[in-house]
Motif scaffolding. Structure first.
Motif, PDB file in Angstrom:
ATOM      1  N   GLN A 159       0.773  -1.338  -0.109  1.00 30.22           N
ATOM      2  CA  GLN A 159       0.027   0.051  -0.067  1.00 30.22           C
ATOM      3  C   GLN A 159       0.814   1.400   0.130  1.00 30.22           C
ATOM      4  O   GLN A 159       0.109   2.465   0.218  1.00 30.22           O
ATOM      5  CB  GLN A 159      -0.946  -0.064   1.135  1.00 30.22           C
ATOM      6  CG  GLN A 159      -2.001  -0.766   0.914  1.00 30.22           C
ATOM      7  CD  GLN A 159      -2.119  -2.332   1.674  1.00 30.22           C
ATOM      8  OE1 GLN A 159      -1.071  -2.736   1.912  1.00 30.22           O
ATOM      9  NE2 GLN A 159      -3.320  -2.989   1.777  1.00 30.22           N
ATOM     10  N   GLY A 160       2.323   0.955  -0.238  1.00 31.32           N
ATOM     11  CA  GLY A 160       2.780   2.166   0.019  1.00 31.32           C
ATOM     12  C   GLY A 160       3.367   3.019   1.071  1.00 31.32           C
ATOM     13  O   GLY A 160       4.144   4.156   1.166  1.00 31.32           O
ATOM     14  N   ASP A 161       3.322   1.811   2.200  1.00 31.89           N
ATOM     15  CA  ASP A 161       3.805   2.524   3.775  1.00 31.89           C
ATOM     16  C   ASP A 161       5.215   2.825   3.580  1.00 31.89           C
ATOM     17  O   ASP A 161       5.652   4.123   4.040  1.00 31.89           O
ATOM     18  CB  ASP A 161       3.644   1.388   4.516  1.00 31.89           C
ATOM     19  CG  ASP A 161       2.011   1.080   4.734  1.00 31.89           C
ATOM     20  OD1 ASP A 161       1.467   1.745   4.535  1.00 31.89           O
ATOM     21  OD2 ASP A 161       1.683   0.155   5.498  1.00 31.89           O
ATOM     22  N   THR A 162       6.066   2.052   3.121  1.00 28.41           N
ATOM     23  CA  THR A 162       7.514   2.694   3.039  1.00 28.41           C
ATOM     24  C   THR A 162       7.847   3.511   1.892  1.00 28.41           C
ATOM     25  O   THR A 162       8.616   4.300   2.029  1.00 28.41           O
ATOM     26  CB  THR A 162       8.418   1.453   2.938  1.00 28.41           C
ATOM     27  OG1 THR A 162       8.167   0.559   3.993  1.00 28.41           O
ATOM     28  CG2 THR A 162       9.894   1.568   2.959  1.00 28.41           C
ATOM     29  N   THR A 163       6.939   3.284   0.715  1.00 24.00           N
ATOM     30  CA  THR A 163       7.187   4.147  -0.418  1.00 24.00           C
ATOM     31  C   THR A 163       7.504   5.687  -0.035  1.00 24.00           C
ATOM     32  O   THR A 163       8.264   6.264  -0.364  1.00 24.00           O
ATOM     33  CB  THR A 163       6.318   3.624  -1.447  1.00 24.00           C
ATOM     34  OG1 THR A 163       5.859   2.440  -1.688  1.00 24.00           O
ATOM     35  CG2 THR A 163       6.530   4.405  -2.737  1.00 24.00           C
ATOM     36  N   VAL A 164       6.266   5.875   0.763  1.00 26.79           N
ATOM     37  CA  VAL A 164       6.094   7.583   1.038  1.00 26.79           C
ATOM     38  C   VAL A 164       7.449   7.939   1.859  1.00 26.79           C
ATOM     39  O   VAL A 164       7.917   9.055   1.683  1.00 26.79           O
ATOM     40  CB  VAL A 164       4.894   7.828   1.686  1.00 26.79           C
ATOM     41  CG1 VAL A 164       3.588   7.494   0.822  1.00 26.79           C
ATOM     42  CG2 VAL A 164       4.853   7.040   3.174  1.00 26.79           C
ATOM     43  N   ALA A 165       7.843   7.215   2.800  1.00 27.15           N
ATOM     44  CA  ALA A 165       9.069   7.656   3.404  1.00 27.15           C
ATOM     45  C   ALA A 165      10.282   7.769   2.604  1.00 27.15           C
ATOM     46  O   ALA A 165      11.120   8.643   2.633  1.00 27.15           O
ATOM     47  CB  ALA A 165       9.326   6.531   4.579  1.00 27.15           C
ATOM     48  N   ILE A 166      10.352   6.676   1.615  1.00 29.22           N
ATOM     49  CA  ILE A 166      11.448   6.939   0.504  1.00 29.22           C
ATOM     50  C   ILE A 166      11.390   8.048  -0.227  1.00 29.22           C
ATOM     51  O   ILE A 166      12.413   8.858  -0.438  1.00 29.22           O
ATOM     52  CB  ILE A 166      11.399   5.429  -0.356  1.00 29.22           C
ATOM     53  CG1 ILE A 166      11.788   4.154   0.349  1.00 29.22           C
ATOM     54  CG2 ILE A 166      12.641   5.638  -1.198  1.00 29.22           C
ATOM     55  CD1 ILE A 166      11.727   2.922  -0.208  1.00 29.22           C
ATOM     56  N   ALA A 167      10.237   8.324  -0.511  1.00 30.29           N
ATOM     57  CA  ALA A 167       9.965   9.493  -1.488  1.00 30.29           C
ATOM     58  C   ALA A 167      10.486  10.805  -0.939  1.00 30.29           C
ATOM     59  O   ALA A 167      10.803  11.850  -1.330  1.00 30.29           O
ATOM     60  CB  ALA A 167       8.456   9.482  -2.047  1.00 30.29           C
ATOM     61  N   ASP A 168       9.965  10.888   0.495  1.00 31.40           N
ATOM     62  CA  ASP A 168      10.240  11.966   1.293  1.00 31.40           C
ATOM     63  C   ASP A 168      11.983  12.187   1.403  1.00 31.40           C
ATOM     64  O   ASP A 168      12.423  13.064   1.088  1.00 31.40           O
ATOM     65  CB  ASP A 168       9.742  11.926   2.624  1.00 31.40           C
ATOM     66  CG  ASP A 168      10.097  13.003   3.539  1.00 31.40           C
ATOM     67  OD1 ASP A 168       9.984  14.254   3.375  1.00 31.40           O
ATOM     68  OD2 ASP A 168      10.618  12.564   4.688  1.00 31.40           O
ATOM     69  N   ALA A 169      12.486  11.108   1.566  1.00 29.93           N
ATOM     70  CA  ALA A 169      14.029  10.834   1.864  1.00 29.93           C
ATOM     71  C   ALA A 169      14.519  11.296   0.479  1.00 29.93           C
ATOM     72  O   ALA A 169      15.893  12.113   0.549  1.00 29.93           O
ATOM     73  CB  ALA A 169      14.357   9.859   2.278  1.00 29.93           C
ATOM     74  N   VAL A 170      14.275  10.970  -0.717  1.00 34.15           N
ATOM     75  CA  VAL A 170      14.948  11.282  -2.155  1.00 34.15           C
ATOM     76  C   VAL A 170      14.613  12.675  -2.684  1.00 34.15           C
ATOM     77  O   VAL A 170      15.242  13.409  -3.204  1.00 34.15           O
ATOM     78  CB  VAL A 170      14.705  10.287  -3.174  1.00 34.15           C
ATOM     79  CG1 VAL A 170      14.879   8.919  -2.688  1.00 34.15           C
ATOM     80  CG2 VAL A 170      13.018  10.549  -3.472  1.00 34.15           C
TER      81      VAL A 170
END
Length: 243
Positions: free
Chosen positions: A55-66
């Motif tokens: 569902q993108g739980d980790t995806t949003v954290a990665i997107a914030d970091a990049v």
């Protein structure tokens, strides 16, 4: 039991991106994922491949970091209508409408065996999804393919070596599910449990070099509206880079 307190980083994320504002359970999940990504050391401007994004739980954290100069390609073998209480399509559709959406490309019903990219990724992330693999050979095959796609692999999974008695019930539950999957054909989320020593052995077979190992504390389990919001187990992160 005391109510859970979000840290400053999580509160800042919620305020900036307007995601998960009315979902306390999701907010705690987010805090854990933000801490994972911080441990991975993902930097602004990186191009990241996330395998098993759900569902993108980790995806949003990665997107914030990049940051705005970076990008995330997030893939999952499941269909967009899979999942609950929100399907993958519903959850990621909400993410795409946020200001993080432009940094993320979601690809569902994508078998990693057939995934190709002409441009290598700075980092591949495989987080909280190894228990979906039926056999060690299946996970080993993924590791081998990742070597040709990314300069570095960031891996995270629940640590089977629990550190307090209250974690035992969770360990027993997942062990029973994994054992059941060995005797009965099952589509469940837990097909096998990999100990960190086994993960290391599989990575060594793929000629990865260990550059960092650490444990991210996830013992902040609390009750929100009478619901458990996080299994109280620690997380073993194995950050690898190619030799």
């Amino acid at each position: 039991m005391k109510s859970f307190q979000l840290n400053e980083k999580t509160r800042s994320f919620l305020a900036e991106y307007q995601l998960f504002e009315d979902d306390l359970i999701q907010q705690v999940q987010l805090q854990h994922r933000l801490e994972l990504v911080a441990a991975f050391g993902i930097q602004k401007g990186m191009r990241v491949l996330e395998i098993g994004c759900g569902q993108g739980d980790t995806t949003v954290a990665i997107a914030d970091a990049v940051g705005e100069s970076g990008s995330v390609v997030a893939i999952d073998i499941a269909s967009p209508d899979y999942g609950a209480p929100l399907t993958l399509g519903q959850a990621t559709g909400r993410i795409k409408k946020s200001s993080l959406g432009e940094r993320i490309d979601f690809h569902f019903e994508m078998d990693f065996d057939f995934f190709e990219s002409p441009i290598p990724f700075d980092v591949a992330v495989l987080s909280h999804c190894s228990w979906y693999f039926k056999q060690p050979e299946d996970l080993l095959k993924y590791f081998k393919k990742i070597r040709g796609l990314a300069k570095q692999l960031c891996f995270a999974e629940w640590d089977l070596d629990f550190t307090c008695l209250s974690q035992r019930s969770h360990f027993c539950a997942v062990s029973i599910l994994a054992l059941h999957s060995n005797f009965v054909k099952s589509e469940g989320n837990i097909q096998n449990l990999f100990h960190k020593t086994q993960i290391l052995q599989l990575l060594q077979q793929t000629n990865f070099e260990v550059v960092k190992q650490l444990t991210v504390d996830a013992t902040f389990c609390r009750t929100v509206n009478g619901k458990k919001i996080m299994p109280i187990v620690s997380v073993q992160n194995l950050l690898k880079s190619l030799t």
